[in-house]
Design a protein around this motif. Structure first.
Motif, PDB file in Angstrom:
ATOM      1  N   MET A 129      33.414  34.731  36.111  1.00 55.78           N
ATOM      2  CA  MET A 129      32.632  34.217  37.141  1.00 55.78           C
ATOM      3  C   MET A 129      31.366  34.891  37.255  1.00 55.78           C
ATOM      4  SD  MET A 129      34.938  34.130  40.507  1.00 55.78           S
ATOM      5  CE  MET A 129      36.342  32.684  40.966  1.00 55.78           C
ATOM      6  N   ILE A 130      30.477  34.180  37.375  1.00 56.03           N
ATOM      7  CA  ILE A 130      29.138  34.619  37.463  1.00 56.03           C
ATOM      8  C   ILE A 130      28.207  34.699  38.654  1.00 56.03           C
ATOM      9  CG2 ILE A 130      28.469  33.906  34.967  1.00 56.03           C
ATOM     10  CD1 ILE A 130      27.220  31.525  36.111  1.00 56.03           C
ATOM     11  N   ALA A 131      27.379  35.394  39.112  1.00 54.37           N
ATOM     12  CA  ALA A 131      26.681  35.388  40.158  1.00 54.37           C
ATOM     13  C   ALA A 131      25.504  34.450  40.175  1.00 54.37           C
ATOM     14  CB  ALA A 131      25.924  36.884  40.271  1.00 54.37           C
ATOM     15  N   PRO A 132      25.131  33.970  41.465  1.00 54.81           N
ATOM     16  CA  PRO A 132      24.245  32.951  41.540  1.00 54.81           C
ATOM     17  C   PRO A 132      22.740  33.225  41.010  1.00 54.81           C
ATOM     18  CG  PRO A 132      25.238  33.227  43.774  1.00 54.81           C
ATOM     19  CD  PRO A 132      25.866  34.439  42.691  1.00 54.81           C
ATOM     20  N   ASP A 133      22.484  34.507  41.048  1.00 53.03           N
ATOM     21  CA  ASP A 133      21.057  34.855  40.150  1.00 53.03           C
ATOM     22  C   ASP A 133      21.040  34.517  38.671  1.00 53.03           C
ATOM     23  OD1 ASP A 133      20.076  35.333  42.570  1.00 53.03           O
ATOM     24  OD2 ASP A 133      20.157  37.623  42.409  1.00 53.03           O
ATOM     25  N   PHE A 134      22.487  34.685  38.027  1.00 48.12           N
ATOM     26  CA  PHE A 134      22.587  34.559  36.673  1.00 48.12           C
ATOM     27  C   PHE A 134      22.489  33.337  36.258  1.00 48.12           C
ATOM     28  CE2 PHE A 134      25.233  34.611  32.801  1.00 48.12           C
ATOM     29  CZ  PHE A 134      24.196  35.326  32.009  1.00 48.12           C
ATOM     30  N   LEU A 135      23.055  32.285  37.452  1.00 48.98           N
ATOM     31  CA  LEU A 135      23.284  30.734  37.208  1.00 48.98           C
ATOM     32  C   LEU A 135      21.847  30.249  36.999  1.00 48.98           C
ATOM     33  CD1 LEU A 135      25.139  28.249  37.105  1.00 48.98           C
ATOM     34  CD2 LEU A 135      24.665  27.937  39.623  1.00 48.98           C
ATOM     35  N   LEU A 136      20.814  30.667  37.755  1.00 47.55           N
ATOM     36  CA  LEU A 136      19.643  30.230  37.633  1.00 47.55           C
ATOM     37  C   LEU A 136      18.943  30.394  36.227  1.00 47.55           C
ATOM     38  CD1 LEU A 136      17.897  31.461  40.998  1.00 47.55           C
ATOM     39  CD2 LEU A 136      19.082  29.316  40.696  1.00 47.55           C
ATOM     40  N   ASP A 137      19.334  31.706  35.328  1.00 55.48           N
ATOM     41  CA  ASP A 137      18.894  31.771  34.104  1.00 55.48           C
ATOM     42  C   ASP A 137      19.300  30.785  33.048  1.00 55.48           C
ATOM     43  OD1 ASP A 137      17.290  33.980  34.804  1.00 55.48           O
ATOM     44  OD2 ASP A 137      18.803  35.432  34.686  1.00 55.48           O
ATOM     45  N   ILE A 157      30.640  33.414  41.740  1.00 52.65           N
ATOM     46  CA  ILE A 157      31.040  34.161  43.087  1.00 52.65           C
ATOM     47  C   ILE A 157      29.909  34.522  43.980  1.00 52.65           C
ATOM     48  CG2 ILE A 157      31.556  36.171  41.627  1.00 52.65           C
ATOM     49  CD1 ILE A 157      33.593  36.861  43.639  1.00 52.65           C
ATOM     50  N   LYS A 158      30.264  34.603  45.147  1.00 57.69           N
ATOM     51  CA  LYS A 158      29.082  34.857  46.100  1.00 57.69           C
ATOM     52  C   LYS A 158      29.577  36.173  46.894  1.00 57.69           C
ATOM     53  CE  LYS A 158      25.699  34.322  49.848  1.00 57.69           C
ATOM     54  NZ  LYS A 158      25.201  33.187  50.783  1.00 57.69           N
ATOM     55  N   SER A 159      29.142  37.096  47.044  1.00 56.77           N
ATOM     56  CA  SER A 159      29.741  38.079  47.811  1.00 56.77           C
ATOM     57  C   SER A 159      28.834  39.273  48.497  1.00 56.77           C
ATOM     58  CB  SER A 159      30.719  39.184  47.157  1.00 56.77           C
ATOM     59  OG  SER A 159      31.171  40.320  47.853  1.00 56.77           O
ATOM     60  N   ALA A 160      28.600  39.410  49.821  1.00 56.72           N
ATOM     61  CA  ALA A 160      27.677  40.357  50.744  1.00 56.72           C
ATOM     62  C   ALA A 160      27.660  41.456  50.011  1.00 56.72           C
ATOM     63  CB  ALA A 160      27.874  40.375  51.896  1.00 56.72           C
ATOM     64  N   SER A 161      29.083  42.216  49.635  1.00 51.65           N
ATOM     65  CA  SER A 161      29.189  43.409  49.045  1.00 51.65           C
ATOM     66  C   SER A 161      28.449  43.585  47.807  1.00 51.65           C
ATOM     67  CB  SER A 161      30.635  43.813  48.993  1.00 51.65           C
ATOM     68  OG  SER A 161      31.273  43.105  47.939  1.00 51.65           O
ATOM     69  N   LEU A 162      28.328  42.630  46.851  1.00 49.70           N
ATOM     70  CA  LEU A 162      27.756  42.803  45.577  1.00 49.70           C
ATOM     71  C   LEU A 162      26.044  42.620  45.766  1.00 49.70           C
ATOM     72  CD1 LEU A 162      29.644  40.174  43.555  1.00 49.70           C
ATOM     73  CD2 LEU A 162      30.028  42.699  43.567  1.00 49.70           C
ATOM     74  N   GLN A 163      25.784  42.264  46.977  1.00 50.88           N
ATOM     75  CA  GLN A 163      24.063  42.227  47.305  1.00 50.88           C
ATOM     76  C   GLN A 163      23.477  43.296  48.093  1.00 50.88           C
ATOM     77  OE1 GLN A 163      23.885  38.388  49.229  1.00 50.88           O
ATOM     78  NE2 GLN A 163      24.230  37.379  47.316  1.00 50.88           N
ATOM     79  N   SER A 180      34.074  31.741  46.377  1.00 54.98           N
ATOM     80  CA  SER A 180      33.865  31.136  45.172  1.00 54.98           C
ATOM     81  C   SER A 180      33.551  29.922  44.943  1.00 54.98           C
ATOM     82  CB  SER A 180      35.200  31.405  44.049  1.00 54.98           C
ATOM     83  OG  SER A 180      35.405  32.842  44.315  1.00 54.98           O
ATOM     84  N   TYR A 181      32.887  29.495  44.240  1.00 57.97           N
ATOM     85  CA  TYR A 181      32.324  27.871  43.873  1.00 57.97           C
ATOM     86  C   TYR A 181      32.315  27.607  42.424  1.00 57.97           C
ATOM     87  CZ  TYR A 181      30.435  29.100  48.493  1.00 57.97           C
ATOM     88  OH  TYR A 181      30.034  29.484  49.619  1.00 57.97           O
ATOM     89  N   ARG A 182      32.498  26.168  42.309  1.00 55.63           N
ATOM     90  CA  ARG A 182      32.248  25.804  41.051  1.00 55.63           C
ATOM     91  C   ARG A 182      30.845  24.930  40.835  1.00 55.63           C
ATOM     92  NH1 ARG A 182      37.561  25.542  38.706  1.00 55.63           N
ATOM     93  NH2 ARG A 182      39.213  25.626  40.137  1.00 55.63           N
ATOM     94  N   GLY A 193      22.440  40.623  39.316  1.00 54.98           N
ATOM     95  CA  GLY A 193      23.069  40.064  40.413  1.00 54.98           C
ATOM     96  C   GLY A 193      24.622  40.537  40.515  1.00 54.98           C
ATOM     97  N   ALA A 194      24.870  41.779  40.136  1.00 59.57           N
ATOM     98  CA  ALA A 194      26.156  42.231  40.134  1.00 59.57           C
ATOM     99  C   ALA A 194      27.090  41.685  39.250  1.00 59.57           C
ATOM    100  CB  ALA A 194      27.046  42.099  41.472  1.00 59.57           C
ATOM    101  N   VAL A 195      26.458  41.182  37.952  1.00 56.30           N
ATOM    102  CA  VAL A 195      27.286  40.744  36.575  1.00 56.30           C
ATOM    103  C   VAL A 195      27.523  41.871  35.823  1.00 56.30           C
ATOM    104  CG1 VAL A 195      27.411  39.443  34.835  1.00 56.30           C
ATOM    105  CG2 VAL A 195      26.416  38.572  37.191  1.00 56.30           C
ATOM    106  N   ASP A 196      28.683  42.444  35.433  1.00 54.49           N
ATOM    107  CA  ASP A 196      28.826  43.750  34.711  1.00 54.49           C
ATOM    108  C   ASP A 196      28.345  43.379  33.304  1.00 54.49           C
ATOM    109  OD1 ASP A 196      30.850  42.114  33.752  1.00 54.49           O
ATOM    110  OD2 ASP A 196      32.571  43.337  34.531  1.00 54.49           O
ATOM    111  N   MET A 197      28.140  43.973  32.292  1.00 60.34           N
ATOM    112  CA  MET A 197      27.711  44.035  31.047  1.00 60.34           C
ATOM    113  C   MET A 197      28.338  42.921  30.162  1.00 60.34           C
ATOM    114  SD  MET A 197      25.058  44.091  29.302  1.00 60.34           S
ATOM    115  CE  MET A 197      24.131  45.371  29.912  1.00 60.34           C
TER     116      MET A 197
END
Length: 253
Positions: free
Chosen positions: A1-9, A83-89, A56-58, A109-113
Motif C-alpha cells: 500500500m502507498i500513501a496518498p501523497d506518493f500517489l500524486l507523484d 492507505i490513509k491513517s491519521a497516526s501516519l500524519q 484503505s482505498y483502491r 507520507g509515511a511510506v517506508d523505504m
C-alpha cells in the motif's frame, strides 16, 4: 500500500490525470474523467483524501478519459491500494541520521523505504512496458504503410480486368490510329474503255467503315478519347497480358 501523497507523484510520473477511487470492495466513491490539467487533477485527488476518513482505498489511474456505454473506462488502468491513517500524519520527533542528516519517520507520507523503492520499480517497469507497446505500434504502422504503398503500386501496374474495362473499353473500340481510310467514302469512278475500275467492296473496307463509325461515336461520347487511346497503347506495350485480358473480357460482353 502507498500513501496518498506518493500517489500524486505516481500520477505525474505516469501522466495519468484521470482516475477512479473505490473502497476495498470496489464500491465507487470518487472519480475524475474531466479534461483538466495535471495540477488540477492532483488537487482533486488530494482534496478527496483530505475529506476521506482513515482506511484503505483502491485507486485506478487512467491515461485517457474514454468511457464505454456502461460507464466503465475503455482502457485498463493502473491500480493501487492507498492507505490513509491519521497516526501516519502526526508530527514525529526528528532524529539524527547518518552524517548528521535529519530525517522524519513520516518521510514520503509515511511510506517506508522498501515500499518506496518497490513502487519506483513498478513505475519503471510500467514505463518500459509502455515504451515497448509504443514501439510495437510504430512498427505495425510502418508495416501497414508499406503494404498500402505496395497495394497502390500493384493496382497501378495491373488493375482488375473488370475495372480496366470500365476505363479503357471505349478506347479499345477506337484503336484505329494509322488506318488508311483515304478511299473510304469516295464516289465510284466511271468505266474506262468499258472496263469497270471501281474497287469492289472488301471485308477490310467494311471493317474500316465500322471502325470509323465507332470512332465518330467515341469522339462525341468520350471527351477524353485521345488520352484514353494513348493510355491503351501504353498498356499494350507495357503489360500485354493485362491488355489481352481486357480485350477478352470486352469480347465476352
Amino acid at each position: 500500500m502507498i500513501a496518498p501523497d506518493f500517489l500524486l507523484d505516481i500520477m505525474k510520473d505516469l501522466d495519468t490525470k484521470f482516475f477512479r477511487v473505490y473502497n476495498m470492495d470496489y464500491g465507487r466513491m470518487y472519480e475524475n474523467f474531466q479534461q483538466v490539467s495535471m495540477g488540477d487533477a492532483q488537487k482533486r485527488m488530494q482534496d478527496f483524501f483530505k475529506r476521506a476518513g482513515d482506511g484503505s482505498y483502491r485507486v485506478v489511474l487512467y491515461k485517457t478519459n474514454g468511457l464505454k456505454a456502461n460507464g466503465q473506462p475503455k482502457e485498463e488502468g493502473f491500480e493501487y491500494e492507498v492507505i490513509k491513517s491519521a497516526s501516519l500524519q502526526d508530527d514525529k520527533p526528528e532524529a539524527k541520521g547518518m552524517m548528521g542528516m535529519e530525517f522524519n519517520s513520516g518521510y514520503m507520507g509515511a511510506v517506508d523505504m522498501p515500499t518506496h523503492l518497490a513502487s519506483k520499480d513498478q513505475i519503471m517497469e510500467l514505463r518500459l512496458q509502455l515504451l515497448s507497446k509504443e514501439n510495437e505500434i510504430a512498427r505495425l504502422q510502418d508495416r501497414i504503410e508499406d503494404l498500402q504503398r505496395k497495394h497502390e503500386q500493384d493496382l497501378a501496374s495491373a488493375k482488375n480486368p473488370q475495372e480496366l474495362i470500365k476505363q479503357v473499353a471505349p478506347s479499345i473500340l477506337g484503336a484505329v490510329q494509322g488506318l488508311d481510310l483515304s478511299s473510304f467514302g469516295k464516289k465510284p469512278q466511271a468505266p474506262m474503255n468499258g472496263v469497270d475500275t471501281m474497287e469492289k467492296p472488301t471485308n477490310t473496307q467494311d471493317k474500316q467503315a465500322l471502325m470509323v463509325q465507332a470512332v465518330n461515336k467515341l469522339i462525341k461520347l468520350d471527351p477524353s478519347f485521345s488520352d484514353n487511346i494513348c493510355k491503351l497503347a501504353e498498356l499494350a506495350e507495357r503489360n500485354p497480358t493485362v491488355y489481352k485480358m481486357a480485350v477478352n473480357q470486352l469480347n465476352s460482353l
